[in-house]
Structure formats: C-alpha cells, structure tokens
Motif scaffolding. Structure first.
Motif, mmCIF file in Angstrom:
data_model
loop_
_atom_site.group_PDB
_atom_site.id
_atom_site.type_symbol
_atom_site.label_atom_id
_atom_site.label_comp_id
_atom_site.label_asym_id
_atom_site.label_seq_id
_atom_site.Cartn_x
_atom_site.Cartn_y
_atom_site.Cartn_z
ATOM 1 N N VAL A 216 0.865 -1.186 0.000
ATOM 2 C CA VAL A 216 0.000 0.000 0.000
ATOM 3 C C VAL A 216 0.900 1.234 0.000
ATOM 4 O O VAL A 216 1.820 1.337 0.826
ATOM 5 C CB VAL A 216 -0.931 0.028 1.230
ATOM 6 C CG1 VAL A 216 -1.734 1.328 1.257
ATOM 7 C CG2 VAL A 216 -1.870 -1.166 1.219
ATOM 8 N N ARG A 217 0.635 2.149 -0.896
ATOM 9 C CA ARG A 217 1.406 3.392 -0.958
ATOM 10 C C ARG A 217 0.468 4.576 -1.146
ATOM 11 O O ARG A 217 -0.420 4.540 -2.006
ATOM 12 C CB ARG A 217 2.418 3.345 -2.114
ATOM 13 C CG ARG A 217 3.294 4.593 -2.169
ATOM 14 C CD ARG A 217 4.309 4.515 -3.268
ATOM 15 N NE ARG A 217 5.143 5.709 -3.309
ATOM 16 C CZ ARG A 217 6.086 5.943 -4.215
ATOM 17 N NH1 ARG A 217 6.284 5.048 -5.169
ATOM 18 N NH2 ARG A 217 6.798 7.059 -4.176
ATOM 19 N N ARG A 218 0.690 5.591 -0.350
ATOM 20 C CA ARG A 218 -0.158 6.795 -0.393
ATOM 21 C C ARG A 218 0.640 7.944 -1.000
ATOM 22 O O ARG A 218 1.771 8.227 -0.591
ATOM 23 C CB ARG A 218 -0.621 7.160 1.013
ATOM 24 C CG ARG A 218 -1.482 8.404 1.091
ATOM 25 C CD ARG A 218 -2.060 8.546 2.480
ATOM 26 N NE ARG A 218 -2.820 9.785 2.643
ATOM 27 C CZ ARG A 218 -3.535 10.092 3.727
ATOM 28 N NH1 ARG A 218 -3.575 9.231 4.736
ATOM 29 N NH2 ARG A 218 -4.193 11.226 3.793
ATOM 30 N N ARG A 289 -5.856 -5.096 6.614
ATOM 31 C CA ARG A 289 -6.002 -3.722 7.103
ATOM 32 C C ARG A 289 -4.645 -3.042 7.217
ATOM 33 O O ARG A 289 -3.659 -3.681 7.589
ATOM 34 C CB ARG A 289 -6.697 -3.694 8.478
ATOM 35 C CG ARG A 289 -8.127 -4.221 8.442
ATOM 36 C CD ARG A 289 -8.722 -4.291 9.838
ATOM 37 N NE ARG A 289 -10.082 -4.783 9.807
ATOM 38 C CZ ARG A 289 -11.163 -4.038 9.633
ATOM 39 N NH1 ARG A 289 -11.017 -2.716 9.532
ATOM 40 N NH2 ARG A 289 -12.360 -4.563 9.597
ATOM 41 N N LEU A 290 -4.623 -1.747 6.909
ATOM 42 C CA LEU A 290 -3.400 -0.956 7.038
ATOM 43 C C LEU A 290 -3.785 0.509 7.193
ATOM 44 O O LEU A 290 -4.702 0.987 6.523
ATOM 45 C CB LEU A 290 -2.504 -1.143 5.817
ATOM 46 C CG LEU A 290 -1.129 -0.494 5.910
ATOM 47 C CD1 LEU A 290 -0.269 -1.242 6.908
ATOM 48 C CD2 LEU A 290 -0.446 -0.469 4.550
ATOM 49 N N ILE A 291 -3.089 1.202 8.087
ATOM 50 C CA ILE A 291 -3.331 2.628 8.304
ATOM 51 C C ILE A 291 -2.252 3.429 7.613
ATOM 52 O O ILE A 291 -1.052 3.178 7.800
ATOM 53 C CB ILE A 291 -3.374 2.956 9.808
ATOM 54 C CG1 ILE A 291 -4.578 2.261 10.460
ATOM 55 C CG2 ILE A 291 -3.454 4.465 10.033
ATOM 56 C CD1 ILE A 291 -4.695 2.483 11.947
ATOM 57 N N THR A 292 -2.660 4.395 6.795
ATOM 58 C CA THR A 292 -1.719 5.267 6.091
ATOM 59 C C THR A 292 -1.741 6.655 6.720
ATOM 60 O O THR A 292 -2.804 7.151 7.120
ATOM 61 C CB THR A 292 -2.080 5.371 4.603
ATOM 62 O OG1 THR A 292 -3.382 5.969 4.467
ATOM 63 C CG2 THR A 292 -2.095 3.986 3.963
ATOM 64 N N LEU A 293 -0.590 7.273 6.789
ATOM 65 C CA LEU A 293 -0.462 8.612 7.372
ATOM 66 C C LEU A 293 -0.446 9.657 6.265
ATOM 67 O O LEU A 293 0.025 9.394 5.151
ATOM 68 C CB LEU A 293 0.825 8.719 8.195
ATOM 69 C CG LEU A 293 0.938 7.758 9.376
ATOM 70 C CD1 LEU A 293 2.294 7.923 10.048
ATOM 71 C CD2 LEU A 293 -0.176 7.984 10.382
ATOM 72 N N PRO A 294 -0.904 10.864 6.547
ATOM 73 C CA PRO A 294 -0.873 11.932 5.537
ATOM 74 C C PRO A 294 0.560 12.382 5.283
ATOM 75 O O PRO A 294 1.452 12.188 6.117
ATOM 76 C CB PRO A 294 -1.725 13.039 6.166
ATOM 77 C CG PRO A 294 -1.625 12.795 7.638
ATOM 78 C CD PRO A 294 -1.541 11.307 7.805
ATOM 79 N N GLU A 295 0.775 12.973 4.127
ATOM 80 C CA GLU A 295 2.106 13.476 3.809
ATOM 81 C C GLU A 295 2.489 14.634 4.717
ATOM 82 O O GLU A 295 3.663 14.818 5.034
ATOM 83 C CB GLU A 295 2.157 13.920 2.348
ATOM 84 C CG GLU A 295 2.036 12.770 1.358
ATOM 85 C CD GLU A 295 2.202 13.233 -0.064
ATOM 86 O OE1 GLU A 295 2.221 14.472 -0.291
ATOM 87 O OE2 GLU A 295 2.318 12.385 -0.961
#
Length: 358
Positions: A216-218, A289-295
């Motif tokens: 997963v990449r944001r 499930r995975l939590i991504t943080l904002p840039e």
C-alpha cells in the motif's frame, strides 16, 4: 500422531483382545450342545410373537468363563505393570509450536488450528502433571519459549506472527537442548519430511483461500493498493477507505496479483486513512487492514519534567531548537525526565544522568 502414555511398552495391552476369542469359544461350544428329550406332539405348535417383554433369552455363562477371563486380564497386567514409569522417569517432552500466520486461519464461526492445538495439549498433559516440558516456537527463527514443569499460558505467549515456520530447525533446537526428549509438533499441516520414532505431530487444519494487501502506498490524493488472491478459487473483493469511499467489486483469479488505485476525497487528505480489503470469507483478517499517514506531518509535542536538571534542558534546547519536527507544549506527547518519572498520558524519555561519565 504418537499418543503419550505412561508405559514403556503399551502394546502389551493388546493381549486383552484374547477375551473376545474366549467369548467366541464359549458361544460356539454352547451353540453345538444337543439335548435329547422324549415328546409327543398331537398338533402343530403355534408360534406367537409377543408384543412386549424380552424377545431374546440371555444365557448365563458358567463360572469357568469368568475364571478364565480374570486369568487373561491378570496375565496382561502382569506383563505391563513392571514397565509403568514413575513421574520422575518420564522423558522430557518438547513441544514444537508452529508460529506462522496460517495458525490463525479460521472460517466464520470456526476454531483456529492454534486454538485446537492448545486444547489438545491441555488434554494430553492433564494426565502427566509435573512432567518437564520444553516449549519452542517454530517461526522464521526457532526460539525457546519455556523450559520447566509449569507450562505458561500458551494462548498469551504463542504469538503466531511469523511468515514462515522452521519446524526442522525447532526440532534440532529441542534435541540440542534436551537429548533423548520426546517431541510433539503442533501445526496446521503434517510435516513434509519424515519423522523419527520419538517425534509425533498433531495437525488439524485444512487449505483455506486467503486474500491480502501485499503493498500500500499513499501519494497526494490517491492510494495505490496491491492485492493478492492466494487461494485456488476466484475471489470477489473491494477496497474500502476509512474515512472515504469503496472501490467497485473486483474479481481476482486464483493466485492473481493486481494493483488498484483508490482516490482520497479533498476533506480527508490531511487525515489518517485506514485501508481495508473486504472479503466475506477470508480466513485471515489481520493482513486485510493498514493505516496510512498523511504526507503532512505535525511536529511532536514535547515537554520537560520538573525534576530534569537545567544542564539537560539546555542541551535539549540546543538540539531541538531548529528542528521543525518537535515543539514545546504544556500537553506533551513526549516528556523528558530522570528515573522516577511518573507514568502519564505521554511517552517517557528517561535521562539517566548517573551514566553520563561512563
């Protein structure tokens, strides 16, 4: 699967099957017995089937049968009793616990292989209290979990969080730790190598199809998800964002890996977003499930405890003054102090000034 018994030669108990031969001999002998009596029949006998009561006549066996049966049982006990092991003579039991993720797999409403393994161990060890038990986790790298007569709470320490289970390595560790031990492997599948006579296994699992978030990449206003269908059948999945929307339903072929792009709404760009792979019958939930943080990263709020010496504060000020990732606050997330700092709603950084000159 080797059964744990308290006898060195439990096969002697098979001698008790001679009781069935004894019963057969008596049944055949009594069946062949003939008795002649004189009788005159003036009319044909009328056979009437009773509506109630006994339909079969139970013959009483003679006393000789019971004497011979008792003699056979005594012979069997006489053969096995000398080989009854005392508690202190039991060999060490080494438990090799499969610590891979697959031990968590379960169907909705079902029981995981890990849980079934724990129940089986409790059943087996309840008859042998005080036996020395080695517990070894067979994960990416085998490691000793416990060694003693008191087994820890396996459900609390058996973490099942490795991607691979090195069962041969764990068996080798058990033999090195305690030569001559008996080994019992607890897994969700039978070992794919030949086991020696002193090694058994308990495996209650079946092949279940799993889907997972592989990567997963944001980036800016979108999230790139790479999903994998590791099962032998097609899977219908969706990718959901919390907060956010849901992707269209996607059909994955067996063993297919696919990349999916999901857009982030303008209101959620500066928020943490949880990515959820939705599959109704997936046996492993933790890899969905995975939590991504904002840039955009907010600075960490720090603070100084009242007992922190001034020299330490001045050194911290020099280091953190020009660092945009930290800011002083009255409600800190990270509090610097010396040993004895009270626990609170913050992370503690303990500055041991007594070690400064060492």
């Amino acid at each position: 699967m080797n059964l744990i018994t308290g006898f060195e030669y439990p096969n002697y108990f098979y001698g008790a099957t001679a009781l069935f031969l004894l019963i057969g001999f008596y049944w055949l002998r009594r069946r062949a017995t003939q008795k002649r009596v004189s009788a005159i029949f003036l009319w044909g006998p009328t056979e009437v089937s009773p509506q109630s009561g006994l339909r079969f006549k139970i013959s009483v066996l003679p006393l000789s049968f019971y004497l011979e049966a008792a003699a056979l049982l005594l012979i069997v006990l006489a053969a096995t009793a000398p080989f009854r092991m005392a508690e202190e003579n039991y060999p060490v039991l080494a438990l090799v616990l499969d610590n891979s993720f697959s031990m968590r797999s379960t169907t909705p409403g079902g029981t995981s292989p890990q849980r079934r393994g724990v129940e089986e161990l409790k059943k087996r060890l309840s008859s042998q209290p005080g036996r020395r038990v080695l517990a070894i986790l067979a994960g990416d790298e085998p490691r000793l979990l416990s060694d003693g007569k008191l087994l820890p709470d396996l459900e609390a320490v058996w973490t099942v969080d490795d991607s691979f289970s090195d069962i041969p390595g764990a068996i080798a560790l058990a033999r090195k730790r305690s030569p001559g031990c008996e080994i019992l492997v607890i897994s969700d599948h039978a070992p794919d190598f030949e086991l020696s006579d002193d090694t058994g296994y308990f495996a209650e699992g079946r092949l279940l199809g799993n889907t997972a978030l592989v990567n997963v990449r944001r980036y800016k206003d979108s999230i790139l998800c790479e999903v994998l269908n590791a099962s032998l059948s097609p899977k219908a999945i969706q990718v959901k964002l919390n907060p956010g929307g849901v992707s269209p339903t996607i059909e994955l072929k067996p063993h297919e890996r696919r990349k999916i792009v999901v857009q982030i709404s303008a209101d959620d760009i500066d928020r943490e977003i949880e990515v959820v792979l939705q599959d109704t019958d997936d046996p492993l939930e933790f890899d969905n499930r995975l939590i991504t943080l904002p840039e955009k990263r907010y600075p960490i709020q720090i603070g100084y405890a009242g007992n922190l010496p001034e020299t330490a504060k001045s050194e911290l000020d020099k280091v953190l003054a020009d660092n945009p990732d930290f800011t002083l606050s009255t409600t800190p997330e990270l509090l610097f102090g010396v040993p004895g700092l009270e626990v609170g709603a913050y992370h503690r950084f303990i500055w041991n000034l007594g070690m400064a000159n060492r």
